[in-house]
Design a protein around this motif. Structure first.
Motif, short mmCIF file in Angstrom:
data_model
loop_
_atom_site.label_atom_id
_atom_site.label_comp_id
_atom_site.label_asym_id
_atom_site.label_seq_id
_atom_site.Cartn_x
_atom_site.Cartn_y
_atom_site.Cartn_z
N ALA A 166 36.76 -28.99 16.85
CA ALA A 166 35.62 -29.13 15.65
C ALA A 166 33.92 -29.24 16.38
O ALA A 166 33.19 -28.73 15.73
N ILE A 167 33.99 -29.85 17.54
CA ILE A 167 32.50 -29.35 18.27
C ILE A 167 32.03 -28.13 18.97
O ILE A 167 30.64 -28.24 18.80
N GLY A 168 33.06 -27.77 19.17
CA GLY A 168 32.73 -26.50 19.47
C GLY A 168 32.46 -25.39 18.21
O GLY A 168 31.00 -24.73 18.18
N LEU A 169 32.94 -25.67 16.91
CA LEU A 169 32.64 -25.17 16.03
C LEU A 169 30.91 -25.34 15.60
O LEU A 169 30.23 -24.77 15.04
N LEU A 170 30.71 -26.81 15.39
CA LEU A 170 29.42 -26.80 15.21
C LEU A 170 28.50 -26.32 15.82
O LEU A 170 27.72 -25.90 15.77
N LEU A 171 28.64 -26.12 17.26
CA LEU A 171 28.00 -25.97 18.50
C LEU A 171 27.91 -24.24 17.73
O LEU A 171 27.18 -23.75 18.52
N SER A 172 28.98 -24.04 17.11
CA SER A 172 28.78 -22.30 17.42
C SER A 172 28.11 -22.07 16.58
O SER A 172 27.51 -20.35 16.47
N GLY B 243 28.72 -28.10 28.53
CA GLY B 243 27.72 -29.04 28.43
C GLY B 243 28.19 -30.80 27.73
O GLY B 243 28.14 -31.49 28.77
N VAL B 244 28.36 -30.55 26.53
CA VAL B 244 28.67 -31.55 26.27
C VAL B 244 29.59 -32.44 26.08
O VAL B 244 30.00 -33.39 26.78
N VAL C 165 29.02 -34.11 29.96
CA VAL C 165 28.57 -35.29 29.93
C VAL C 165 29.47 -36.39 29.25
O VAL C 165 29.24 -37.45 29.71
N MET C 166 30.45 -36.07 28.56
CA MET C 166 30.97 -36.98 28.40
C MET C 166 32.21 -37.28 29.39
O MET C 166 32.47 -38.96 29.29
N LEU C 167 32.66 -36.37 29.73
CA LEU C 167 33.30 -37.00 30.44
C LEU C 167 32.86 -37.25 31.96
O LEU C 167 33.47 -38.19 32.09
N MET C 168 31.47 -36.94 32.29
CA MET C 168 30.98 -38.40 33.37
C MET C 168 29.89 -39.50 32.88
O MET C 168 30.61 -40.39 33.23
N GLY C 169 30.16 -39.18 31.34
CA GLY C 169 29.95 -40.74 30.96
C GLY C 169 31.70 -41.82 30.92
O GLY C 169 31.46 -42.80 31.15
#
Length: 172
Positions: free
Chosen positions: A79-85, A100-101, A104-108
Motif C-alpha cells: 500500500a505504501i509503495g502504491l501511494l509513492l507510485s 527510502g521510507v 528510515v522506518m528500519l533505522m527508526g
C-alpha cells in the motif's frame, strides 16, 4: 512500483481517469493483484515448514502466525509503495522513495533501542512497521498489531485513491 507511475508516464492512466469506473476499484484492483502475488510467494515458501515437519517437529502455531504477520506487513508495504507510485511519474523514483521510507522506518526501529525514553522513542515506536512483526514471529497473534497493519493499509490506500481522484478532477 510501476503500478501508477508507469501508467502516468505513458499516459495510459487517462483510460481510468476519464472512464466512469470508480477510482477505489482501480486502486483496490492494483492492490489486490499485488497482494495476490505476495500470497502466492508465501504459499510457495510454505515448502520450508513442510520440510521442517518431515525432519523434525516445528511449532506450526508460530509458523502460521509468522506467515500472517508477513502477509499483513507485506500488504502494508504494498500500500505504501502504491501511494509513492501514485505520487510520481517514474517507477525508479517510486522504487527509490519506497526504499527510502522503509530504510528510515528500519533505522527508526533500530534507534528505539538506543534512545532512553521520551517523546522521540514513543513516536518512533508508534510508526515502526518492523517492531510489530516480532509478536507474530514469536507466535503471538495479538489484536493490536493486526489493527495497526490494517489501519495503516486502509489509510494509505484511501490517501492513494484521494490523490488520484484529485488529479482526475484537476486535469493533471
Amino acid at each position: 512500483m510501476r503500478s501508477f507511475a508507469e501508467e502516468r508516464k505513458a499516459k495510459t492512466d487517462q483510460l481510468f481517469m476519464t472512464s466512469p469506473i470508480k477510482l477505489y476499484k482501480v486502486v483496490l484492483g492494483k492492490f489486490l493483484a499485488s497482494v495476490t502475488v505476495l500470497i502466492l510467494t508465501l504459499i510457495i515458501s510454505f515448502i520450508y515448514p513442510i520440510i521442517l515437519a518431515i525432519l523434525g517437529e516445528p511449532s506450526f502455531g508460530e509458523i502460521l502466525t509468522a506467515y500472517i504477520g508477513f502477509l499483513l506487513m507485506g500488504a502494508t508495504s504494498i500500500a505504501i509503495g502504491l501511494l509513492l507510485s501514485a505520487i510520481t511519474e517514474s517507477q525508479v523514483v517510486a522504487a527509490v522513495s519506497t526504499f527510502g521510507v522503509f530504510f528510515v522506518m528500519l533505522m527508526g526501529s533500530t534507534a528505539i533501542s538506543f534512545i532512553g525514553s521520551g517523546f522521540i522513542k514513543n513516536a518512533l515506536a508508534a510508526i515502526s512497521l518492523f517492531d510489530r512483526l516480532a509478536d507474530f514471529t514469536s507466535g503471538i497473534l495479538g489484536v493490536s498489531p493486526i489493527i495497526y497493519y490494517l489501519s495503516i493499509t486502509f489509510t494509505v490506500l484511501y490517501t492513494t485513491m484521494k490523490l488520484i481522484e484529485k488529479r482526475r478532477w484537476s486535469g493533471n
